[in-house]
Design a protein around this motif. Sequence first.
Motif, short mmCIF file in Angstrom:
data_model
loop_
_atom_site.label_atom_id
_atom_site.label_comp_id
_atom_site.label_asym_id
_atom_site.label_seq_id
_atom_site.Cartn_x
_atom_site.Cartn_y
_atom_site.Cartn_z
N GLN A 1 0.85 -1.19 0.00
CA GLN A 1 0.00 0.00 0.00
C GLN A 1 0.89 1.24 0.00
O GLN A 1 1.87 1.33 0.75
CB GLN A 1 -0.90 0.00 1.25
CG GLN A 1 -1.82 1.19 1.38
CD GLN A 1 -2.90 1.23 0.30
OE1 GLN A 1 -3.33 0.17 -0.17
NE2 GLN A 1 -3.35 2.41 -0.06
N GLN A 2 0.52 2.20 -0.82
CA GLN A 2 1.21 3.49 -0.81
C GLN A 2 0.60 4.37 0.29
O GLN A 2 -0.62 4.46 0.41
CB GLN A 2 1.10 4.18 -2.16
CG GLN A 2 1.83 3.46 -3.28
CD GLN A 2 3.31 3.28 -3.00
OE1 GLN A 2 3.99 4.23 -2.56
NE2 GLN A 2 3.82 2.09 -3.24
N THR A 3 1.44 5.00 1.09
CA THR A 3 0.98 5.84 2.19
C THR A 3 1.62 7.22 2.09
O THR A 3 2.62 7.41 1.39
CB THR A 3 1.35 5.21 3.55
OG1 THR A 3 2.79 5.11 3.65
CG2 THR A 3 0.73 3.82 3.70
N TYR A 4 1.04 8.17 2.82
CA TYR A 4 1.50 9.55 2.77
C TYR A 4 1.70 10.08 4.19
O TYR A 4 0.87 9.86 5.08
CB TYR A 4 0.50 10.43 2.01
CG TYR A 4 0.35 10.01 0.57
CD1 TYR A 4 1.11 10.61 -0.43
CD2 TYR A 4 -0.55 9.00 0.21
CE1 TYR A 4 0.99 10.21 -1.76
CE2 TYR A 4 -0.67 8.60 -1.11
CZ TYR A 4 0.10 9.21 -2.08
OH TYR A 4 -0.03 8.79 -3.39
N LYS B 1 4.98 13.16 1.84
CA LYS B 1 5.91 12.20 1.24
C LYS B 1 5.22 10.85 1.06
O LYS B 1 4.60 10.33 1.99
CB LYS B 1 7.15 12.02 2.11
CG LYS B 1 7.96 13.30 2.28
CD LYS B 1 9.09 13.10 3.27
CE LYS B 1 9.86 14.39 3.51
NZ LYS B 1 10.91 14.22 4.55
N GLN B 2 5.33 10.29 -0.13
CA GLN B 2 4.74 8.99 -0.42
C GLN B 2 5.77 7.89 -0.19
O GLN B 2 6.90 7.97 -0.65
CB GLN B 2 4.26 8.93 -1.87
CG GLN B 2 3.67 7.59 -2.27
CD GLN B 2 3.20 7.59 -3.71
OE1 GLN B 2 2.68 8.59 -4.21
NE2 GLN B 2 3.38 6.47 -4.40
N ARG B 3 5.35 6.87 0.56
CA ARG B 3 6.22 5.73 0.81
C ARG B 3 5.38 4.45 0.78
O ARG B 3 4.22 4.44 1.22
CB ARG B 3 6.90 5.83 2.18
CG ARG B 3 7.78 7.04 2.36
CD ARG B 3 9.12 6.88 1.64
NE ARG B 3 9.98 8.02 1.91
CZ ARG B 3 10.05 9.11 1.16
NH1 ARG B 3 9.31 9.21 0.05
NH2 ARG B 3 10.87 10.09 1.47
N GLY B 4 5.97 3.37 0.35
CA GLY B 4 5.29 2.10 0.34
C GLY B 4 5.35 1.40 1.69
O GLY B 4 6.34 1.50 2.42
N ARG C 1 2.31 5.62 8.91
CA ARG C 1 2.22 4.85 7.66
C ARG C 1 1.68 3.45 7.90
O ARG C 1 0.86 2.94 7.12
CB ARG C 1 3.60 4.78 6.99
CG ARG C 1 4.12 6.14 6.53
CD ARG C 1 5.41 5.98 5.73
NE ARG C 1 6.02 7.28 5.43
CZ ARG C 1 5.60 8.11 4.50
NH1 ARG C 1 4.56 7.79 3.76
NH2 ARG C 1 6.21 9.27 4.30
N ASP D 1 -2.17 3.60 8.54
CA ASP D 1 -2.91 3.79 7.28
C ASP D 1 -2.91 2.52 6.44
O ASP D 1 -3.92 2.16 5.82
CB ASP D 1 -2.29 4.94 6.49
CG ASP D 1 -2.53 6.31 7.15
OD1 ASP D 1 -3.36 6.36 8.07
OD2 ASP D 1 -1.88 7.29 6.73
#
Length: 525
Positions: free
Chosen positions: A308-311, A315-318, A442, A445
């Motif tokens: 899942q991509q999180t913010y 900043k976006q991080r997997g 993260r 989420d």
Amino acid sequence: MKKEIQFRLSPREAFDEKVFEKKVLSELGLHKGQDNIQIRQTKRSIDARGRQVKVNVSVETFINEEPSSRVIGEYRYKNIENASSVIIVGSGPAGLFAALRVIELGGKPIILERGKDVRSRRRDLAAINKEHLVNPESNYCFGEGGAGTYSDGKLYTRSKKRGDIRRVLEIMVKFGATEQILVDAHPHIGTNKLPGLVKALRQQVLDAGGEIHFDTRVDNIILNGNEVIGVKTQEGETIKGLGVILATGHSARDIYHLLYQKKILLEAKPFALGVRVEHNQSLIDSIQYHCAGDRGPYLPASSYSLVQQTYFEGKQRGVFSFCMCPGGFIVPAATSPGELVVNGMSPSRRDGKFANSGLVAAVELEDIPEFAQFGPLAAMEFQAKVEKTAWKAGGKTQVAPAQRLLDFVENKESQNLLETSYQPGLQTSNMNEVLPPFIAVRLRDAFIAFGKKMKGYLCNEAQIIGVESRTSSPVRIPREKDSFEHPQIKRLYPCGEGAGYAGGIVSAAMDGERCAEKIMEKYGK
């Protein structure tokens, strides 16, 4: 006569040998006894996307013809006792497979392993679990076979560009692994079977005239200008050779410190950090196989793969699942006193009560600017600080901080915890306070998203246990793209997970082979 057929079967048809044979014979219009017929599966994968689980099977049939061997390669290890030596630091999959390849190419490997042999390691693992004593030289990460020996033995990799996957699997079969690893789409060996395989690999190295030295930590690399001429052990012994394959694994922090002190080029590297999440295996089976929790006698314990991509702060991080262990257990994987690390493993039958997986968030260097002062060791120092925080939260032993999953997502204290596979025990903690804030947010989420993808996954009948921090090396030891040699230091070959070029047993083994080929091609003439 040989025929190849593809089937889409029920679990019973695929895994019950008698029913499977009857199905294949019926498809061919044959019956047992009519001819000399031999049947074997060549590829097998489970498809659980529909309401009814199916198994895709590729089959070879031999009619009045003897089957060829599954192991098609020729792996010959001549005596190299008097050949020129190649020093290999570390006896994990990268080191062991590098040694075998050096032998094939006419060199003599000298493996230096800081830890103990697989049998002797067991006492140190028992001491971690029962007495909370961490031996910094012999533990779940250090010792013969490396971290992979006491793991699930997962052999699946996407790293096809790094080498010949089939070759590595065939060598494993040659030295004792079941031929099923050549058949299953996601093969594994199991923590109970890996020590025997490792011992067989060791014996082959010795039989060919190579050397393996346990309880031998490398404390220095000897340079002549910009060229490695040997290494020095903790006992002060100097060992020289054609060059050094550095295959020390992702947890050998002393090696990173050594290289840094000697001003040998290093790079900070992104990695991932999070927790282990533990469910009852029956719950995961019910979700994945669309059953009531009883998967029946034919299907193996189910697994999952989530991303899942999180913010956080723009900043976006997997966030992703890592090293999922069906029917497995969680173990303490610290390599020094004063830190707490967890990992997962499972036996070959994967028949334990619990399923566990790492759930980790990507950590980029821009996420930890306060550690920039450590230069190329920045991510490693961040990793170490989180592990020390977890150790304190657990009570300064190997008892691990833990929290029920839904409580973590809702930022509530867990009044009590569930039964666990983690032998040293658990301590109720708010993992939102144990983990760095950007990791905790993260993960929360991601767990919400995973609960939507797998109905029932997000619940308080699961718990998270921390921290899972040794997913990969936080440091890269650079090397030239074509020669694999360090760009600054000649005859030094950074290798495997510890150098930042592999991510599992098979990819590490392939990297070890390629490093052996490169060093022998250039210096073994």
